[in-house]
Design a protein around this motif. Structure first.
Motif, PDB file in Angstrom:
ATOM      1  N   GLU A  39       1.032  -1.443  -0.526  1.00 14.67           N
ATOM      2  CA  GLU A  39      -0.093   0.196   0.069  1.00 14.67           C
ATOM      3  C   GLU A  39       1.059   1.394  -0.244  1.00 14.67           C
ATOM      4  O   GLU A  39       2.038   0.585   0.344  1.00 14.67           O
ATOM      5  CB  GLU A  39      -0.897  -0.157   1.177  1.00 14.67           C
ATOM      6  CG  GLU A  39      -0.441   0.106   2.834  1.00 14.67           C
ATOM      7  CD  GLU A  39      -1.183  -0.158   4.013  1.00 14.67           C
ATOM      8  OE1 GLU A  39      -2.222  -0.342   3.213  1.00 14.67           O
ATOM      9  OE2 GLU A  39      -0.598   0.468   4.607  1.00 14.67           O
ATOM     10  N   TRP A  42       0.070   8.927  -0.602  1.00 19.14           N
ATOM     11  CA  TRP A  42       0.212   8.961  -3.272  1.00 19.14           C
ATOM     12  C   TRP A  42       1.589   9.537  -2.972  1.00 19.14           C
ATOM     13  O   TRP A  42       2.096  10.467  -2.200  1.00 19.14           O
ATOM     14  CB  TRP A  42      -0.380  11.057  -2.436  1.00 19.14           C
ATOM     15  CG  TRP A  42      -1.097  10.949  -3.513  1.00 19.14           C
ATOM     16  CD1 TRP A  42      -0.862  12.360  -3.989  1.00 19.14           C
ATOM     17  CD2 TRP A  42      -1.692  10.771  -4.500  1.00 19.14           C
ATOM     18  NE1 TRP A  42      -1.122  13.170  -5.710  1.00 19.14           N
ATOM     19  CE2 TRP A  42      -1.792  12.083  -5.985  1.00 19.14           C
ATOM     20  CE3 TRP A  42      -2.497   9.864  -5.049  1.00 19.14           C
ATOM     21  CZ2 TRP A  42      -2.352  11.660  -6.923  1.00 19.14           C
ATOM     22  CZ3 TRP A  42      -3.044   8.947  -6.043  1.00 19.14           C
ATOM     23  CH2 TRP A  42      -3.281  10.001  -7.351  1.00 19.14           C
ATOM     24  N   ALA A  70      -3.960  -0.836  -1.600  1.00 19.73           N
ATOM     25  CA  ALA A  70      -4.866   0.046  -0.988  1.00 19.73           C
ATOM     26  C   ALA A  70      -3.974   1.406  -1.330  1.00 19.73           C
ATOM     27  O   ALA A  70      -2.466   1.604  -1.122  1.00 19.73           O
ATOM     28  CB  ALA A  70      -4.613   0.508   0.468  1.00 19.73           C
ATOM     29  N   LEU A  71      -4.371   2.517  -1.217  1.00 19.53           N
ATOM     30  CA  LEU A  71      -3.829   3.896  -1.703  1.00 19.53           C
ATOM     31  C   LEU A  71      -4.614   5.148  -0.819  1.00 19.53           C
ATOM     32  O   LEU A  71      -5.688   5.536  -1.089  1.00 19.53           O
ATOM     33  CB  LEU A  71      -3.928   4.544  -3.223  1.00 19.53           C
ATOM     34  CG  LEU A  71      -3.126   5.406  -3.681  1.00 19.53           C
ATOM     35  CD1 LEU A  71      -1.386   5.202  -4.184  1.00 19.53           C
ATOM     36  CD2 LEU A  71      -4.231   5.428  -5.261  1.00 19.53           C
ATOM     37  N   ASN A  72      -3.924   5.957  -0.274  1.00 19.00           N
ATOM     38  CA  ASN A  72      -4.356   7.348   0.073  1.00 19.00           C
ATOM     39  C   ASN A  72      -4.642   8.216  -1.080  1.00 19.00           C
ATOM     40  O   ASN A  72      -3.220   8.588  -1.877  1.00 19.00           O
ATOM     41  CB  ASN A  72      -2.931   7.771   0.992  1.00 19.00           C
ATOM     42  CG  ASN A  72      -3.099   7.128   2.163  1.00 19.00           C
ATOM     43  OD1 ASN A  72      -3.674   5.891   2.574  1.00 19.00           O
ATOM     44  ND2 ASN A  72      -2.473   7.670   3.555  1.00 19.00           N
ATOM     45  N   PHE A  73      -5.975   8.934  -0.362  1.00 18.74           N
ATOM     46  CA  PHE A  73      -5.670  10.748  -1.434  1.00 18.74           C
ATOM     47  C   PHE A  73      -4.527  11.490  -1.187  1.00 18.74           C
ATOM     48  O   PHE A  73      -3.597  11.041   0.124  1.00 18.74           O
ATOM     49  CB  PHE A  73      -7.131  11.112  -1.044  1.00 18.74           C
ATOM     50  CG  PHE A  73      -8.274   9.868  -2.147  1.00 18.74           C
ATOM     51  CD1 PHE A  73      -8.351   8.593  -2.199  1.00 18.74           C
ATOM     52  CD2 PHE A  73      -9.169  11.184  -2.292  1.00 18.74           C
ATOM     53  CE1 PHE A  73      -9.193   8.251  -3.240  1.00 18.74           C
ATOM     54  CE2 PHE A  73     -10.123  10.823  -3.664  1.00 18.74           C
ATOM     55  CZ  PHE A  73     -10.484   9.700  -3.532  1.00 18.74           C
ATOM     56  N   VAL A 102      -7.317   9.354  -9.631  1.00 26.43           N
ATOM     57  CA  VAL A 102      -7.840   7.810  -8.354  1.00 26.43           C
ATOM     58  C   VAL A 102      -7.938   6.809  -9.193  1.00 26.43           C
ATOM     59  O   VAL A 102      -7.634   5.571  -8.970  1.00 26.43           O
ATOM     60  CB  VAL A 102      -7.833   8.806  -6.604  1.00 26.43           C
ATOM     61  CG1 VAL A 102      -8.445   6.753  -6.487  1.00 26.43           C
ATOM     62  CG2 VAL A 102      -7.179   9.263  -6.360  1.00 26.43           C
ATOM     63  N   ALA A 106      -6.643   3.508 -10.499  1.00 24.46           N
ATOM     64  CA  ALA A 106      -7.187   1.646 -10.130  1.00 24.46           C
ATOM     65  C   ALA A 106      -7.671   1.089 -11.354  1.00 24.46           C
ATOM     66  O   ALA A 106      -7.663   0.061 -11.297  1.00 24.46           O
ATOM     67  CB  ALA A 106      -8.919   2.679  -9.229  1.00 24.46           C
ATOM     68  N   PHE A 114      -9.229   3.298  -1.267  1.00 20.00           N
ATOM     69  CA  PHE A 114      -8.684   4.466  -0.973  1.00 20.00           C
ATOM     70  C   PHE A 114      -8.583   5.590   0.217  1.00 20.00           C
ATOM     71  O   PHE A 114     -10.290   5.629   0.703  1.00 20.00           O
ATOM     72  CB  PHE A 114      -9.599   4.564  -1.342  1.00 20.00           C
ATOM     73  CG  PHE A 114      -9.312   4.256  -3.515  1.00 20.00           C
ATOM     74  CD1 PHE A 114      -8.008   4.471  -3.958  1.00 20.00           C
ATOM     75  CD2 PHE A 114      -9.896   3.046  -3.488  1.00 20.00           C
ATOM     76  CE1 PHE A 114      -7.849   3.413  -4.807  1.00 20.00           C
ATOM     77  CE2 PHE A 114      -9.958   2.489  -4.739  1.00 20.00           C
ATOM     78  CZ  PHE A 114      -8.597   3.350  -6.108  1.00 20.00           C
ATOM     79  N   GLY A 150     -14.219   0.220  -5.997  1.00 15.46           N
ATOM     80  CA  GLY A 150     -13.382   1.134  -5.007  1.00 15.46           C
ATOM     81  C   GLY A 150     -14.155   1.648  -4.030  1.00 15.46           C
ATOM     82  O   GLY A 150     -15.705   2.371  -4.016  1.00 15.46           O
ATOM     83  N   PRO A 152     -14.130   4.071  -0.337  1.00 16.90           N
ATOM     84  CA  PRO A 152     -13.212   4.890  -0.389  1.00 16.90           C
ATOM     85  C   PRO A 152     -13.220   5.294   1.844  1.00 16.90           C
ATOM     86  O   PRO A 152     -14.366   4.266   2.185  1.00 16.90           O
ATOM     87  CB  PRO A 152     -13.958   6.025  -0.386  1.00 16.90           C
ATOM     88  CG  PRO A 152     -14.845   6.091  -1.657  1.00 16.90           C
ATOM     89  CD  PRO A 152     -15.128   4.463  -1.549  1.00 16.90           C
TER      90      PRO A 152
END
Length: 260
Positions: A39, A42, A70-73, A102, A106, A114, A150, A152
């Motif tokens: 993960e 950003w 997983a990925l952060n905004f 984003v 994805a 996210f 997805g 959030p």
């Protein structure tokens, strides 16, 4: 507890475990250490990076052969006190553009979770206005990401006096508002970072009992120190067993800064 730190089953947070490396070198380093899933915070300096920057980051994930779980905004500049733009009315259009980036990641990488930093309190703005902006933006992110599977997520954070979401209950209250707008239960998930919950003095077992059904992702670091399990006082074996007993079937992400 041993399997929590097993690279074959755990998710490596590229931004903490490999913070000393350039962003593009981190996925390969994780793969060499045996991790199959990762993960990331950003990985760009701006909410809307160039196409070349996007391709370079995505290419580093693909070349390493790891799964981006997983990925952060966009967080912004932490040194300047920024903690996301979700709740900032003056940046709503920018947030919508960010969601499209984003979504592009994805589509290419298959990432489905996210974390969306809420944003700090803005001087001169009513808290209700910031909250309404956050709810509307989260509903928009849900609508754009849901067709891809997805989700959030909101995360309570510690150590930030201007950050509104401190406890799991704080985050769940916003999630319930978003669900009311979208008409979709679980349109936003709860990210349970056991370090942050411990740091604010939460009863982690009580949080799991009360909100376990909303938890879609779990991160861990020991407290105090935010280092690997065993360096602090959190009883991970008990908390993770409780999570599993309450139906959590997701991954466990290692979001600590190694002490060794």
């Amino acid at each position: 507890m041993l399997d929590v730190l097993d690279p074959l089953t755990a998710v490596a947070n590229l931004s903490t475990l490999y913070s000393a490396l350039p962003v593009g070198d981190r996925p390969g380093a994780a793969a060499r250490d045996g991790y199959r899933a990762v993960e990331s915070w950003w990985p760009f300096e701006r909410p809307v990076p160039s196409g070349t920057e996007i391709d370079e980051f995505a290419g580093s994930i693909e070349a390493a052969g790891v799964e981006l779980v997983a990925l952060n905004f966009f967080l912004g500049d932490p040194a300047a006190g920024e903690r996301g733009i979700l709740s900032h009315p003056e940046r709503a259009a920018e947030f919508h553009d960010h969601v499209e980036v984003v979504r592009r990641l994805a589509l290419r990488l298959g990432v489905r979770l996210f974390c969306v930093p809420f944003g700090d309190r803005r001087p001169g703005l009513a808290e209700r206005d910031q909250r309404a902006t956050a709810v509307a933006n989260l509903a928009h992110a849900h609508r754009r990401l849901r067709p891809l599977g997805g989700v959030p997520m909101l995360e309570p954070l510690s150590g930030l006096p201007s950050y509104p979401l401190v406890t799991a209950a704080d985050a769940v209250a916003v999630i319930e508002e978003v669900d009311g707008v979208t008409g979709v239960p679980g349109s936003v998930g709860l990210l349970a970072d056991l370090y942050h919950l411990a740091a604010v003095g939460s009863d982690i077992d009580a949080d799991i009992d009360a909100h376990g059904g909303r938890i879609v992702h779990v991160q861990l670091a020991d407290h105090p120190g935010r280092h690997e399990p065993g360096t602090g006082r959190i009883d991970f074996a008990r908390h993770l067993s409780r999570l599993r007993a309450r139906g959590y079937t997701g991954r466990i992400a290692l979001e600590f800064f190694p002490a060794r």
